[in-house]
Design a protein around this motif. Sequence first.
Motif, PDB file in Angstrom:
ATOM      1  N   VAL A  10      36.154  37.569  49.789  1.00  0.00           N
ATOM      2  CA  VAL A  10      35.237  38.261  48.876  1.00  0.00           C
ATOM      3  C   VAL A  10      34.605  37.214  47.953  1.00  0.00           C
ATOM      4  O   VAL A  10      34.928  36.031  48.055  1.00  0.00           O
ATOM      5  N   SER A  11      33.750  37.659  47.044  1.00  0.00           N
ATOM      6  CA  SER A  11      33.143  36.712  46.107  1.00  0.00           C
ATOM      7  C   SER A  11      34.239  36.107  45.221  1.00  0.00           C
ATOM      8  O   SER A  11      35.288  36.731  45.013  1.00  0.00           O
ATOM      9  N   ASP A  13      34.384  35.922  42.018  1.00  0.00           N
ATOM     10  CA  ASP A  13      34.695  36.837  40.903  1.00  0.00           C
ATOM     11  C   ASP A  13      35.673  37.922  41.330  1.00  0.00           C
ATOM     12  O   ASP A  13      36.650  38.210  40.645  1.00  0.00           O
ATOM     13  N   ARG A  14      35.380  38.515  42.480  1.00  0.00           N
ATOM     14  CA  ARG A  14      36.248  39.598  42.989  1.00  0.00           C
ATOM     15  C   ARG A  14      37.612  39.034  43.398  1.00  0.00           C
ATOM     16  O   ARG A  14      38.641  39.671  43.184  1.00  0.00           O
ATOM     17  N   GLU A  17      39.655  38.627  40.333  1.00  0.00           N
ATOM     18  CA  GLU A  17      40.049  39.941  39.825  1.00  0.00           C
ATOM     19  C   GLU A  17      41.247  40.511  40.598  1.00  0.00           C
ATOM     20  O   GLU A  17      42.240  40.955  40.005  1.00  0.00           O
ATOM     21  N   THR A 190      41.155  44.602  50.134  1.00  0.00           N
ATOM     22  CA  THR A 190      39.996  44.213  49.299  1.00  0.00           C
ATOM     23  C   THR A 190      38.883  45.259  49.295  1.00  0.00           C
ATOM     24  O   THR A 190      38.105  45.336  48.351  1.00  0.00           O
TER      25      THR A 190
END
Length: 214
Positions: A10-11, A13-14, A17, A190
């Motif tokens: 995933v990105s 940022d993700r 998180e 995810t």
Amino acid sequence: DTRLIVALDVSPDRAVEIAETLDGYVDGFKVGYEVVLAEGAAGIERVAEVLEESFLLVDLKTADIPEISRSIVERVSEAGANAAIVHGFVGPDVVEECAEVLPVFVVATMSHPGAREFYDRACRDIVKACDDIDGVVGYVAPATRPERVREVRKITDKLIASPGVGAQGAAPGDAVRAGADFEIVGRAITEAHDPVEAAKDLTRAMRTSRPAER
Ligand code: BMP
């Protein structure tokens, strides 16, 4: 001790998180090209920085000549990875060079259907050729084909991490039952509405599931 490794494709940022919320609940996390192509080594660093308990595998499936593979793994190590994933088919000299830098998981064969064409044929030989290398801590073998996990388990006492659970069709628990130490799960966690709940559900399913018929 969930025996789960979450693949964070995933990105950045993700990834950060999800890593923050599941740190300490799952055994480990895996990041790869998705994170690295977005932010380079800094993407790996950001995920490594938030982890206090779980380990971080970096999966660039290194498959170059020994010198180049080693320098890739050096960068991955500097970014805070605890282990790297290296392709096995390129030969033990590549694996050995990488394993001098960082603990290495060697890909023994893969989880997608096309792996039957070429990769499967090399699986036993790869594990035999790599098993005496210091720094090889384990193998990646497919949850989608537990017979391959069993085959690898017969040859080695090292760790086995198995992807293919969920999105690729393997049932949670199949690979562990075949001898794997970890199941690697990406999208089923995810892309879930609630990744924490999804990880808990998977852990429960791994403990209580019956063998899938095949
Ligand atoms: P998912 O659970 O979303 O299918 O993700 C599986 C993860 O495991 C991906 O990061 C993929 O690159 C990796 N993987 C795999 O699926 N099969 C293999 O044989 C080896 C892998 O590293």
